[in-house]
Design a protein around this motif. Structure first.
Motif, PDB file in Angstrom:
ATOM      1  N   LYS A 342       0.840  -1.208   0.000  1.00  0.00           N
ATOM      2  CA  LYS A 342       0.000   0.000   0.000  1.00  0.00           C
ATOM      3  C   LYS A 342       0.872   1.253   0.000  1.00  0.00           C
ATOM      4  O   LYS A 342       0.548   2.248  -0.658  1.00  0.00           O
ATOM      5  CB  LYS A 342      -0.934  -0.001   1.206  1.00  0.00           C
ATOM      6  N   SER A 343       1.979   1.223   0.748  1.00  0.00           N
ATOM      7  CA  SER A 343       2.892   2.368   0.741  1.00  0.00           C
ATOM      8  C   SER A 343       3.524   2.536  -0.634  1.00  0.00           C
ATOM      9  O   SER A 343       3.617   3.643  -1.164  1.00  0.00           O
ATOM     10  CB  SER A 343       3.983   2.183   1.800  1.00  0.00           C
ATOM     11  N   ALA A 344       3.970   1.421  -1.207  1.00  0.00           N
ATOM     12  CA  ALA A 344       4.601   1.475  -2.530  1.00  0.00           C
ATOM     13  C   ALA A 344       3.623   1.969  -3.590  1.00  0.00           C
ATOM     14  O   ALA A 344       4.011   2.668  -4.528  1.00  0.00           O
ATOM     15  CB  ALA A 344       5.145   0.095  -2.906  1.00  0.00           C
ATOM     16  N   GLU A 345       2.365   1.620  -3.436  1.00  0.00           N
ATOM     17  CA  GLU A 345       1.348   2.045  -4.409  1.00  0.00           C
ATOM     18  C   GLU A 345       1.247   3.560  -4.462  1.00  0.00           C
ATOM     19  O   GLU A 345       1.100   4.153  -5.539  1.00  0.00           O
ATOM     20  CB  GLU A 345      -0.001   1.437  -4.031  1.00  0.00           C
ATOM     21  N   VAL A 346       1.332   4.210  -3.296  1.00  0.00           N
ATOM     22  CA  VAL A 346       1.276   5.679  -3.261  1.00  0.00           C
ATOM     23  C   VAL A 346       2.451   6.264  -4.034  1.00  0.00           C
ATOM     24  O   VAL A 346       2.283   7.145  -4.884  1.00  0.00           O
ATOM     25  CB  VAL A 346       1.310   6.180  -1.799  1.00  0.00           C
ATOM     26  N   THR A 438      -3.686  -3.918 -10.223  1.00  0.00           N
ATOM     27  CA  THR A 438      -2.785  -4.312  -9.145  1.00  0.00           C
ATOM     28  C   THR A 438      -3.446  -4.136  -7.779  1.00  0.00           C
ATOM     29  O   THR A 438      -4.435  -3.431  -7.631  1.00  0.00           O
ATOM     30  CB  THR A 438      -1.489  -3.492  -9.179  1.00  0.00           C
ATOM     31  N   GLY A 439      -2.883  -4.784  -6.789  1.00  0.00           N
ATOM     32  CA  GLY A 439      -3.376  -4.693  -5.421  1.00  0.00           C
ATOM     33  C   GLY A 439      -2.502  -5.539  -4.524  1.00  0.00           C
ATOM     34  O   GLY A 439      -1.462  -6.064  -4.947  1.00  0.00           O
ATOM     35  N   THR A 440      -2.915  -5.740  -3.283  1.00  0.00           N
ATOM     36  CA  THR A 440      -2.094  -6.532  -2.365  1.00  0.00           C
ATOM     37  C   THR A 440      -1.958  -7.976  -2.818  1.00  0.00           C
ATOM     38  O   THR A 440      -1.051  -8.686  -2.375  1.00  0.00           O
ATOM     39  CB  THR A 440      -2.684  -6.493  -0.949  1.00  0.00           C
ATOM     40  N   HIS A 441      -2.839  -8.393  -3.712  1.00  0.00           N
ATOM     41  CA  HIS A 441      -2.710  -9.747  -4.252  1.00  0.00           C
ATOM     42  C   HIS A 441      -1.508  -9.871  -5.188  1.00  0.00           C
ATOM     43  O   HIS A 441      -1.029 -10.978  -5.450  1.00  0.00           O
ATOM     44  CB  HIS A 441      -3.979 -10.113  -5.028  1.00  0.00           C
ATOM     45  N   THR A 442      -1.021  -8.735  -5.692  1.00  0.00           N
ATOM     46  CA  THR A 442       0.019  -8.764  -6.720  1.00  0.00           C
ATOM     47  C   THR A 442       1.319  -9.377  -6.202  1.00  0.00           C
ATOM     48  O   THR A 442       1.940 -10.196  -6.884  1.00  0.00           O
ATOM     49  CB  THR A 442       0.286  -7.340  -7.250  1.00  0.00           C
ATOM     50  N   TRP A 443       1.732  -8.978  -5.002  1.00  0.00           N
ATOM     51  CA  TRP A 443       3.004  -9.500  -4.504  1.00  0.00           C
ATOM     52  C   TRP A 443       2.904 -10.993  -4.168  1.00  0.00           C
ATOM     53  O   TRP A 443       3.926 -11.678  -4.091  1.00  0.00           O
ATOM     54  CB  TRP A 443       3.483  -8.701  -3.284  1.00  0.00           C
ATOM     55  N   ARG A 444       1.680 -11.488  -3.960  1.00  0.00           N
ATOM     56  CA  ARG A 444       1.505 -12.909  -3.631  1.00  0.00           C
ATOM     57  C   ARG A 444       1.569 -13.783  -4.885  1.00  0.00           C
ATOM     58  O   ARG A 444       1.547 -15.014  -4.780  1.00  0.00           O
ATOM     59  CB  ARG A 444       0.161 -13.128  -2.938  1.00  0.00           C
ATOM     60  N   ASN A 445       1.619 -13.150  -6.050  1.00  0.00           N
ATOM     61  CA  ASN A 445       1.707 -13.890  -7.317  1.00  0.00           C
ATOM     62  C   ASN A 445       2.947 -13.426  -8.069  1.00  0.00           C
ATOM     63  O   ASN A 445       2.848 -12.731  -9.094  1.00  0.00           O
ATOM     64  CB  ASN A 445       0.445 -13.653  -8.157  1.00  0.00           C
ATOM     65  N   PRO A 446       4.143 -13.758  -7.551  1.00  0.00           N
ATOM     66  CA  PRO A 446       5.390 -13.286  -8.167  1.00  0.00           C
ATOM     67  C   PRO A 446       5.443 -13.598  -9.658  1.00  0.00           C
ATOM     68  O   PRO A 446       5.145 -14.701 -10.092  1.00  0.00           O
ATOM     69  CB  PRO A 446       6.467 -14.058  -7.400  1.00  0.00           C
ATOM     70  N   GLY A 447       5.805 -12.579 -10.424  1.00  0.00           N
ATOM     71  CA  GLY A 447       5.948 -12.759 -11.864  1.00  0.00           C
ATOM     72  C   GLY A 447       4.723 -12.365 -12.663  1.00  0.00           C
ATOM     73  O   GLY A 447       4.816 -12.136 -13.865  1.00  0.00           O
ATOM     74  N   HIS A 448       3.553 -12.264 -12.023  1.00  0.00           N
ATOM     75  CA  HIS A 448       2.335 -11.957 -12.765  1.00  0.00           C
ATOM     76  C   HIS A 448       2.393 -10.568 -13.392  1.00  0.00           C
ATOM     77  O   HIS A 448       1.880 -10.360 -14.489  1.00  0.00           O
ATOM     78  CB  HIS A 448       1.118 -12.062 -11.850  1.00  0.00           C
ATOM     79  N   GLU A 449       3.026  -9.608 -12.690  1.00  0.00           N
ATOM     80  CA  GLU A 449       3.163  -8.245 -13.222  1.00  0.00           C
ATOM     81  C   GLU A 449       4.611  -7.953 -13.576  1.00  0.00           C
ATOM     82  O   GLU A 449       5.063  -6.812 -13.514  1.00  0.00           O
ATOM     83  CB  GLU A 449       2.653  -7.232 -12.194  1.00  0.00           C
ATOM     84  N   ARG A 450       5.354  -8.979 -13.959  1.00  0.00           N
ATOM     85  CA  ARG A 450       6.780  -8.824 -14.230  1.00  0.00           C
ATOM     86  C   ARG A 450       7.046  -7.808 -15.343  1.00  0.00           C
ATOM     87  O   ARG A 450       7.880  -6.922 -15.211  1.00  0.00           O
ATOM     88  CB  ARG A 450       7.399 -10.175 -14.578  1.00  0.00           C
ATOM     89  N   GLY A 451       6.342  -7.955 -16.465  1.00  0.00           N
ATOM     90  CA  GLY A 451       6.574  -7.050 -17.590  1.00  0.00           C
ATOM     91  C   GLY A 451       6.271  -5.610 -17.251  1.00  0.00           C
ATOM     92  O   GLY A 451       7.000  -4.693 -17.633  1.00  0.00           O
ATOM     93  N   TYR A 452       5.187  -5.401 -16.524  1.00  0.00           N
ATOM     94  CA  TYR A 452       4.771  -4.050 -16.144  1.00  0.00           C
ATOM     95  C   TYR A 452       5.804  -3.400 -15.226  1.00  0.00           C
ATOM     96  O   TYR A 452       6.282  -2.287 -15.484  1.00  0.00           O
ATOM     97  CB  TYR A 452       3.411  -4.131 -15.450  1.00  0.00           C
ATOM     98  N   LEU A 453       6.181  -4.091 -14.159  1.00  0.00           N
ATOM     99  CA  LEU A 453       7.117  -3.518 -13.197  1.00  0.00           C
ATOM    100  C   LEU A 453       8.514  -3.370 -13.792  1.00  0.00           C
ATOM    101  O   LEU A 453       9.217  -2.392 -13.507  1.00  0.00           O
ATOM    102  CB  LEU A 453       7.162  -4.395 -11.941  1.00  0.00           C
ATOM    103  N   THR A 454       8.911  -4.300 -14.626  1.00  0.00           N
ATOM    104  CA  THR A 454      10.217  -4.203 -15.277  1.00  0.00           C
ATOM    105  C   THR A 454      10.259  -2.998 -16.218  1.00  0.00           C
ATOM    106  O   THR A 454      11.270  -2.293 -16.312  1.00  0.00           O
ATOM    107  CB  THR A 454      10.532  -5.492 -16.056  1.00  0.00           C
ATOM    108  N   ALA A 455       9.161  -2.759 -16.926  1.00  0.00           N
ATOM    109  CA  ALA A 455       9.095  -1.598 -17.828  1.00  0.00           C
ATOM    110  C   ALA A 455       9.222  -0.300 -17.034  1.00  0.00           C
ATOM    111  O   ALA A 455       9.977   0.604 -17.412  1.00  0.00           O
ATOM    112  CB  ALA A 455       7.786  -1.617 -18.608  1.00  0.00           C
TER     113      ALA A 455
END
Length: 482
Positions: A342-346, A438-455
């Protein structure tokens, strides 16, 4: 120009010059008549603030020019000052005029060498110097933030932030010691009454500046939760309600009122409200602080003794026993990572809002947008059905209202945009659609948002620890959502 001792006056076609006895000539010259040759700085970098300063104060430090055989004057040192003076409409600027008997090739070589020496040994104005200067202007000379902004060519909000730092002894001292930026020091001013937080944030600013925004937001969130907990405790004390520790998982005596019915005779599912329980000898409460909220939980400290019944006894299975150490550790990790997300989201969304203001798209934007259209069209459609809310906010467009969203306001921005800006708007739409998933579920699924965060990282965003967990360690060259 009035003559002085040991000088003689000469007239040039550009203005009046003064020649010292030693042969050094000074003059106020029209910058438009000067020849600005190639410079070691490939980009003059004429910011609005710099031009504004020249417009208000003129060129304070004289430039250096060379008089050519045909009488023309070539700028040796002071390219930016000369060009800024032209932009600012200054009639004349001070200059030192020199002559040279070298051939043209030798003169040009020497000019470049001298420019390198001048730029290499110039010390930039540090934020600590600016803080001290603004403090003097405010306290000793009584200038307001607006006056300082106008007279120094600095944005008013930046002046206000700098003065905030100057007013904080802690922030100003730490900034001076570690040469922190104004923005970093301003955060320390927020926590001037929390020495341990200041110490921790300073360490991050010095050792890992890219992570500073994340740690600062975590500190703000922790402080806000602490304030909410304190307020909740004060409210309980004012009500005369005893505060107890939160019961352990296997506590047999203390039970939340939400799990109890008034008596064993009451129907299953009957509520036991705090108001109805207020006269019970076991009436108490504890303050629960979670990653998303702070709440008060009312309990009975000995529910069986005081005649209450299990609210769902006939439908709920009996607890299987105490949590293992491994389960407790896992639960702590979940709680901490949820808070961290939640902090990182801000921080991430603030960065994206600034990113959206760019006039041109970054490298790799076209590929990202193409992949998003090909692989994640349903996400784009879902964002569109919501009026592209995040993209609208970041792009500064008017939010849409009503049941059907048409994207008309963003379309209007695109219609007025240059091709480069239009491509960037397309990228913002794709990023905002993905961010909305995205949401708090995102970190529980490593790799699911890999392309987005890497970009985002490739375009200058610093990932926090929990975002690095979400990105995962798998191959990064895949579709945006994977």
């Amino acid at each position: 120009m009035t003559s002085t001792t040991n000088t003689e006056n000469t007239t040039t076609r550009e203005g009046t010059a003064q020649v010292l006895a030693e042969g050094v000539e000074f003059a106020h010259l029209d910058p438009r008549t000067l020849i600005v040759g190639a410079n070691v700085r490939t980009d003059a970098d004429l910011s609005g603030e710099f031009i504004g300063s020249i417009k208000q104060h003129g060129v304070i430090q004289a430039i250096r020019v060379r008089r050519e055989a045909d009488g023309s004057l070539t700028v040796l040192e002071g390219q930016r000052r000369t060009l800024a003076a032209i932009e600012a409409g200054r009639a004349t600027i001070p200059a030192q005029i020199v002559t040279s008997d070298d051939d043209e090739k030798a003169r040009e070589a020497r000019r470049i060498i001298e420019q390198l020496a001048e730029n290499d040994h110039r010390a930039d104005m540090r934020d600590t110097h600016r803080t001290a200067a603004f403090r003097q202007l405010s306290l000793e000379f009584g200038l307001t933030a607006g006056q300082i902004a106008k007279r120094t060519g600095t944005k008013k909000d930046q002046v206000a932030v700098t003065l905030k730092v100057a007013e904080s002894k802690v922030a100003a001292a730490v900034q001076a010691k570690y040469d922190l930026t104004i923005d970093q020091a301003a955060v320390l001013a927020e926590f001037a009454d929390a020495p341990e937080t200041v110490k921790a944030l300073t360490a991050v600013a010095v050792k890992e500046p890219g992570r500073f925004a994340h740690e600062a937001q975590r500190a703000r969130d922790d402080r806000e939760r602490a304030e909410q907990v304190a307020a909740a405790r004060e409210a309980l004390a004012a009500e005369g309600v005893s505060e107890v520790e939160a019961p352990s998982y296997d506590d047999k005596k203390v039970r939340s009122l939400s799990e109890l019915r008034p008596s064993t005779e009451a129907d299953h599912g009957t509520d036991l409200t705090p108001e109805a329980h207020a006269e019970c000898p076991g009436h108490a409460a504890y303050v629960r602080s979670r990653w998303s909220s702070v709440s008060v939980v009312y309990v009975c400290t000995n529910w069986r003794t005081h005649g209450h019944g299990d609210k769902y006894a006939s439908a709920s299975p009996t607890k299987s026993g105490p949590m293992t150490d491994e389960q407790k550790a896992e639960r702590r990790t979940v709680i901490e990572n949820n808070k961290a997300w939640k902090s990182a989201e801000v921080v991430r969304r603030e960065w994206l809002a600034e990113f959206a203001k760019r006039k041109t798209a970054p490298k790799g934007a076209a590929e990202y947008v193409a992949l998003a259209i090909a692989a994640d069209s349903f996400i784009l459609r879902r964002a569109g059905e919501k009026g592209h809310a995040l993209a609208t906010e970041w792009l500064g467009a008017k939010a849409e209202t009503g049941y059907y969203a048409t994207g008309q306001h963003i379309a209007a921005l695109i219609a007025k945009a240059t091709p480069s800006r239009a491509q960037h708007i397309a990228l913002v739409l794709a990023l905002a659609a993905r961010e909305g998933e995205t949401g708090t579920h995102t970190w529980r699924n490593p790799g699911h948002e890999r392309g987005y965060l890497t970009a985002l990282e490739s375009w200058g965003y610093t990932l926090s620890d929990v975002e690095q967990i979400a990105r995962g360690e798998q191959d990064k060259a895949e579709r945006p959502s994977k």
